[in-house]
Design a protein around this motif. Structure first.
Motif, PDB file in Angstrom:
ATOM      1  N   ARG A 168       1.924 -10.084   5.694  1.00 21.14           N
ATOM      2  CA  ARG A 168       2.817  -9.137   5.039  1.00 21.14           C
ATOM      3  C   ARG A 168       2.184  -8.457   3.837  1.00 21.14           C
ATOM      4  O   ARG A 168       2.867  -7.775   3.079  1.00 21.14           O
ATOM      5  N   GLN A 169       0.919  -8.678   3.670  1.00 18.48           N
ATOM      6  CA  GLN A 169       0.200  -7.987   2.581  1.00 18.48           C
ATOM      7  C   GLN A 169       0.785  -8.289   1.213  1.00 18.48           C
ATOM      8  O   GLN A 169       0.842  -7.416   0.360  1.00 18.48           O
ATOM      9  N   SER A 212       1.640  -4.367  -2.068  1.00 14.12           N
ATOM     10  CA  SER A 212       3.079  -4.282  -1.798  1.00 14.12           C
ATOM     11  C   SER A 212       3.911  -4.624  -3.024  1.00 14.12           C
ATOM     12  O   SER A 212       5.120  -4.658  -2.967  1.00 14.12           O
ATOM     13  N   GLU A 213       3.247  -4.891  -4.119  1.00 19.98           N
ATOM     14  CA  GLU A 213       3.956  -5.281  -5.338  1.00 19.98           C
ATOM     15  C   GLU A 213       4.899  -6.447  -5.036  1.00 19.98           C
ATOM     16  O   GLU A 213       6.066  -6.437  -5.412  1.00 19.98           O
ATOM     17  N   THR A 214       4.382  -7.347  -4.300  1.00 16.26           N
ATOM     18  CA  THR A 214       5.182  -8.468  -3.839  1.00 16.26           C
ATOM     19  C   THR A 214       4.348  -9.734  -3.919  1.00 16.26           C
ATOM     20  O   THR A 214       3.161  -9.710  -3.625  1.00 16.26           O
ATOM     21  N   ALA A 264       1.117  -5.215   7.697  1.00 14.68           N
ATOM     22  CA  ALA A 264       2.577  -5.124   7.777  1.00 14.68           C
ATOM     23  C   ALA A 264       3.106  -3.842   7.155  1.00 14.68           C
ATOM     24  O   ALA A 264       4.107  -3.288   7.594  1.00 14.68           O
ATOM     25  N   GLN A 316      12.747  -0.829   1.107  1.00 18.60           N
ATOM     26  CA  GLN A 316      12.953  -0.687   2.554  1.00 18.60           C
ATOM     27  C   GLN A 316      13.311  -1.994   3.247  1.00 18.60           C
ATOM     28  O   GLN A 316      12.935  -2.227   4.378  1.00 18.60           O
ATOM     29  N   ALA A 350      14.787   0.351  -2.435  1.00 19.28           N
ATOM     30  CA  ALA A 350      13.533   1.094  -2.483  1.00 19.28           C
ATOM     31  C   ALA A 350      12.451   0.408  -1.651  1.00 19.28           C
ATOM     32  O   ALA A 350      11.546   1.049  -1.137  1.00 19.28           O
ATOM     33  N   ARG A 375      14.664   8.257  -2.848  1.00 18.96           N
ATOM     34  CA  ARG A 375      14.082   6.961  -3.210  1.00 18.96           C
ATOM     35  C   ARG A 375      12.709   6.851  -2.547  1.00 18.96           C
ATOM     36  O   ARG A 375      12.612   6.987  -1.333  1.00 18.96           O
ATOM     37  N   PRO A 376      11.680   6.588  -3.328  1.00 22.43           N
ATOM     38  CA  PRO A 376      10.331   6.480  -2.754  1.00 22.43           C
ATOM     39  C   PRO A 376      10.289   5.402  -1.680  1.00 22.43           C
ATOM     40  O   PRO A 376      10.980   4.391  -1.779  1.00 22.43           O
ATOM     41  N   ASN A 377       9.525   5.621  -0.687  1.00 28.56           N
ATOM     42  CA  ASN A 377       9.358   4.665   0.394  1.00 28.56           C
ATOM     43  C   ASN A 377       8.267   3.662   0.030  1.00 28.56           C
ATOM     44  O   ASN A 377       7.086   3.999  -0.049  1.00 28.56           O
ATOM     45  N   ALA A 378       8.710   2.436  -0.166  1.00 29.70           N
ATOM     46  CA  ALA A 378       7.779   1.405  -0.638  1.00 29.70           C
ATOM     47  C   ALA A 378       6.714   1.075   0.396  1.00 29.70           C
ATOM     48  O   ALA A 378       5.585   0.741   0.046  1.00 29.70           O
ATOM     49  N   ALA A 379       7.073   1.176   1.658  1.00 32.38           N
ATOM     50  CA  ALA A 379       6.104   0.840   2.701  1.00 32.38           C
ATOM     51  C   ALA A 379       4.941   1.830   2.679  1.00 32.38           C
ATOM     52  O   ALA A 379       3.775   1.444   2.765  1.00 32.38           O
ATOM     53  N   ALA A 380       5.267   3.083   2.537  1.00 33.00           N
ATOM     54  CA  ALA A 380       4.220   4.107   2.516  1.00 33.00           C
ATOM     55  C   ALA A 380       3.319   3.905   1.296  1.00 33.00           C
ATOM     56  O   ALA A 380       2.095   4.002   1.381  1.00 33.00           O
ATOM     57  N   ALA A 428       2.847   1.147  -0.253  1.00 32.78           N
ATOM     58  CA  ALA A 428       2.065  -0.069  -0.048  1.00 32.78           C
ATOM     59  C   ALA A 428       0.871   0.212   0.865  1.00 32.78           C
ATOM     60  O   ALA A 428      -0.239  -0.255   0.629  1.00 32.78           O
ATOM     61  N   LEU A 429       1.120   0.997   1.878  1.00 37.72           N
ATOM     62  CA  LEU A 429       0.038   1.316   2.818  1.00 37.72           C
ATOM     63  C   LEU A 429      -1.075   2.076   2.106  1.00 37.72           C
ATOM     64  O   LEU A 429      -2.258   1.756   2.230  1.00 37.72           O
TER      65      LEU A 429
END
Lengths: 343, 343
Positions: free
Chosen positions: B126-127, B71-73, A61, A127, A125, B58-63, B65-66
């Motif tokens: 969603r990782q 994903s810090e989630t 994802a 997204q 942040a 603002r840093p892109n969290a998706a990038a 995470a990839l």
DNA sequence: ATGAAAGCGCTAACAT
DNA sequence: ATGTTAGCGCTTTCAT
């Protein structure tokens, strides 16, 4: 033959592994997984599906979000998920979001402006594709969201503000209806237990209470202000009881406060609705099971949640800011003095 | 001069824009943003911070995470966020997660196994870095998570199962303590209102009730089974009232059920605790404000939430599966017959 | 102390 | 119908 021979990728299976296994290109895998944008021959599709199953492939994802610029996620910021009203709202929002393929990131601000801001920044942040905000403030700062170009919808947005996306409920009308109902029972001294908002903005429920009184030519009843909690209601109830002019009816700005008031009245040996009648606001599940059951102004939470999520999606499609103010429904039970099964 | 001359990137500001503006490499920006892994000269750092501020980067969290594979989630699956117990749990989990820099993705299974599985799969895709699962099942299917190599912790995990990460509460001991307390009040006929679990597994609260009875040499009281809801309790309460041998005390497996029982008793004109005493399980906020206030077995929700989130983090660090069974606390109030401020 | 560059897994425009 | 490939924005190793 404990290992599938050909390859044992270290990490989780990627689209590349699937492509190799199925003997196709990665593009085709993409087409199959996403059902487009190109057609794939049935035979090829079968091979790919097979590879996916065998390899236990799950799309990443994060990569998708990076590529597409969308995480299929929306953020919700509420003051307190353990408040029954907000927990129901959060549930409804989750349902509405899930229905549309979005996941819900939940954050609590605990009625704390700093925490609320931190939450909003954090969501930005991350997204998220939109933020639903039940702010502690009347007119919150949405700069972070605007800068990040993230759609937002204000919840609990009961006033119309130009250019603001919001959903809310007609607080004044709801409160007015409840107080009118109390007046219909013959009460002439109707007190108000009102929650306190961070910004000290006047809450429209107070307005509705006032209007109903004025309309009926009645004097303003006593007011007790307290937090929107059970204990806040309890304290306020005790204050009203001790007041010089003890009202014969009370309108409370939330069910939770009414629950606290009920306790104060019970402890004082005051009969409800006999000595003091009570009506409140929210329509929570809890209100149906108090003793006596609360007459309350119900908010259409599910509709509001749907509208809020739709509002995000619409905003993403560059729609005009919208405000939806929903009507409330008066749930007449016993605390107002209406005969119930057991009056 | 309405535009900052040099460049007007179309999308949101990226790390690249910052690097260019600050006249450094993208690596340096990374070092500054993340505080490492390399040191940066103070002067350079200032330039970068400046660029970040000016550009509103603002840093892109998706990038992130990839790249990082995280994903810090964390994901939370509960049956129903509008159930006070779970809404409190969700709030506590959110706090615990936020404290550690993790965001919380919330999903409701609505007590529906299919929905639960869908939620888990979705979270896996969603990782998320871990899943906290309050399953409708006693022994849920964790294959998806295992395959995706995603750590999980079972909530409400009250039995020990080998190799399973779980946190829970000692249901049997808690229930037993409550029933013992009721026995201490002199009751010899103590009924049970028990929730029904999907898998038909015997709930340890039933065991605790039974044990206390046996220990005191008392006969088994009547049992009414119903859902873990207010209305479930209401129905069960009515059934117990209609039973041939009406008990003089009732132990309910949840506060919500007790609230429903209270209504049934009130409607029937049965005095609580005078005619029938009551105790329940959970220690919800609502239980403090019923009339009379509920004597209840309190679960240490915050500790459980902390432990669950820690469990995820530990599992990520490849720790051994852990089970934490917490003790409960009997909150003695008035429904059991103890003299309160107003007995 | 700083920079160049590879590559995380995916999508889709552009080949073939 | 299928394949090739250029990035999306970020981190970090390996230079310099």
């Amino acid at each position: 033959m404990t290992t599938p021979a050909t390859h044992t990728p270290r990490g989780p299976t990627t689209r590349n592994d699937v492509a190799r296994y199925a003997g196709v290109s990665t593009a085709v895998v993409s087409y199959v997984v996403n059902g487009g944008p190109k057609k794939v021959a049935p035979a090829t599709e079968a091979k790919v599906q097979d590879a996916i199953r065998v390899l236990g492939y799950r799309p990443n994802a994060a990569a998708r979000a990076l590529k597409l610029g969308s995480s299929e996620t929306i953020g919700l910021v509420i003051p307190d998920n353990s408040n029954p009203f907000f927990s129901l709202l959060a549930h409804a929002v989750e349902d509405a979001a899930a229905e549309r393929g979005y996941a819900l990131v939940l954050t609590n601000s605990d009625g704390n402006l700093a925490k609320e801001r931190r939450s909003v920044r954090n969501l930005a942040a991350r997204q998220v594709d939109g933020v639903l905000l039940a702010s502690v403030l009347f007119d919150p700062d949405l700069e972070d969201l605007e800068k990040a170009n993230i759609p937002w919808v204000l919840l609990n947005q009961d006033h119309k503000i130009a250019g603001v996306n919001g959903v809310g409920v007609d607080l004044a009308a709801g409160a007015q209806a409840a107080v009118q109902h109390l007046i219909g029972h013959g009460h002439t001294s109707i007190g108000l237990v009102m929650g306190t908002n961070v910004g000290n903005d006047v809450d429209d429920r107070e307005l509705g209470w006032l209007r109903a009184l004025e309309e009926a030519g009645l004097a303003e009843g006593p007011i007790a202000r307290s937090s929107f909690t059970r204990s806040g209601g309890y304290e306020a109830g005790k204050r009203l009881l001790a007041a010089a002019t003890r009202p014969t009816a009370i309108f409370a700005s939330s069910d939770m406060q009414a629950v606290g008031i009920l306790r104060a009245l019970h402890e004082a040996g005051v009969a409800v609705p006999g000595d003091i009648a009570l009506a409140s606001f929210d329509g929570s599940a809890e209100s149906e099971y108090t003793w006596p059951a609360l007459t309350t102004v119900e908010q259409p939470v599910r509709e509001m949640a749907e509208a809020a999520v739709e509002g995000i999606l619409k905003a993403r499609r560059k729609g005009e800011p919208q405000q939806r103010i929903f009507p409330t429904t008066l749930r007449v039970r016993q605390s107002c003095g209406c005969p119930g099964v057991f009056a």
